[in-house]
Design an enzyme around this catalytic site. Structure first.
Site, short mmCIF file in Angstrom:
data_model
loop_
_atom_site.label_atom_id
_atom_site.label_comp_id
_atom_site.label_asym_id
_atom_site.label_seq_id
_atom_site.Cartn_x
_atom_site.Cartn_y
_atom_site.Cartn_z
CD GLU A 1 41.51 38.96 38.04
OE1 GLU A 1 41.38 40.10 38.52
OE2 GLU A 1 40.91 37.96 38.50
CE LYS B 1 37.73 45.36 41.48
NZ LYS B 1 37.44 45.21 42.93
CB VAL C 1 35.97 37.61 37.01
CG1 VAL C 1 35.30 36.41 36.34
CG2 VAL C 1 37.04 37.14 37.99
CG ASP D 1 27.90 44.61 46.79
OD1 ASP D 1 28.14 44.31 45.61
OD2 ASP D 1 28.73 45.17 47.54
CB SER E 1 30.30 39.96 41.71
OG SER E 1 31.18 40.02 40.62
CB ALA E 2 29.00 42.32 36.87
CG ASP E 3 33.07 38.59 38.63
OD1 ASP E 3 33.14 39.56 37.84
OD2 ASP E 3 33.89 38.38 39.53
CE LYS F 1 38.51 38.38 44.61
NZ LYS F 1 37.86 38.13 43.31
#
Length: 305
Positions: A24, A85, A105, A137, A139-141, A158
């Site tokens: 990335e 981003k 990611v 909230d 993440s789209a990951d 994380k």
């Protein structure tokens, strides 16, 4: 059809059928200051070369999707200000409008799939943020892992995230979560957590075989390989807990949300650990790059899907 711009090194690897590992670019634009960001990116790339594979750092530059960056392009990106981003939602728009953006990611996985790259090394994936039951909230990951057939090597999610909820969502989405060499999930800066790993594999060959078997079965999505940080670089979870809590409180008090949350939290944790978190980040990314290259080599030996 989208036009991909391959770096010469990656183009040569594709022609030879030799292993390639995606990387990335947000670690360059949003993770560290210049010149440390570029120095670290070069170390990660060289680590992959030393393990017999070719690195392909992904980025969108002036509307072109780059699969691998030249040394000059890497240096320029590392000094560019106000880089977008990019994730799944805004990647296409950035390309269509001629923008410049660094890939998260999710976006890196999309680009890797377009380029036929099966393995991607990163630091840690995004996941479910603390308080997500109110903020939603997430993440789209996580969704990307469930639908894009790339094996992602990370040191877990994380540590600033809600790790139990992140694991629950991954399980719901049917994403294989494989702890490398241990029975518990690593927690980014810490080697272990109190979460049992759904799967354990102890060698790159097994991970590569599982990747191929998913394809043979027609299963969508990729695999998450959770690779523990090297022991010498670990920050114990007990040390991190109050630091993360303080950073989260400060983010809430300052009204920081959305894509700004993670960079803010990582920045504050860097300050509160006197730089130890950044040293740990570098160590774990290099460690993940080594394992990703080994997996990529094994996939090449097994043969194409």
């Amino acid at each position: 059809m989208i036009s991909l711009r391959y770096a010469p090194e990656v183009e040569a690897a594709r022609a030879e059928g030799s292993p390639v590992v995606a990387l990335e670019s947000t670690i360059i634009t949003h993770g560290m200051p210049y010149p440390q960001n570029v120095e670290t990116a070069r170390k990660v790339e060289q680590t992959i070369r030393d393990q017999g594979a070719t690195p392909a750092t992904i980025a969108v530059i002036a509307g072109q999707l780059h699969i691998g960056l030249t040394s000059d392009e890497l240096d320029t990106l590392g000094q560019t200000k106000d880089v977008a981003k990019l994730s799944r939602a805004d990647m296409a728009a950035c390309i269509a409008t001629g923008g410049t953006g660094a890939t998260t990611v999710a976006a890196t996985m999309i680009a890797a799939r377009l380029a036929g790259i099966e393995v991607f090394a990163t630091g840690g994936i995004g996941g479910v943020h603390r308080g997500a039951e109110d903020s939603f909230d997430i993440s789209a990951d996580l969704q990307e892992l469930s639908q894009t057939a790339v094996t992602v090597v990370a040191a877990g999610a994380k540590a600033i995230l809600d790790l139990p909820k992140t694991l629950e969502v991954l399980e719901t989405l049917g994403v294989p979560v494989i702890a490398y060499g241990q029975d518990t999930l690593p927690a980014f800066w810490s080697r272990e957590s109190d979460l049992a790993a759904p799967l354990r594999m102890d060698d790159a060959a097994s991970i590569a075989k599982a990747h191929r078997m998913r394809a043979a079965m027609g299963l969508p999505g990729g695999q998450l390989v959770a690779n523990p940080i090297p022991a010498f670089a670990e920050i114990p979870a007990a040390t991190l807990a109050p630091i993360i809590a303080q950073a989260l409180q400060e983010a809430a008090e300052q009204g920081i949300d959305g894509k700004s949350v993670t960079p803010f939290l990582l920045g504050r944790i860097f300050e509160l650990t006197n730089g130890a978190s950044l040293e740990a980040n570098i160590a774990l990314v290099l460690n993940n790059a080594r394992l990703a290259a080994e997996i990529a080599r094994n996939l090449t030996q097994i043969g194409a899907n």
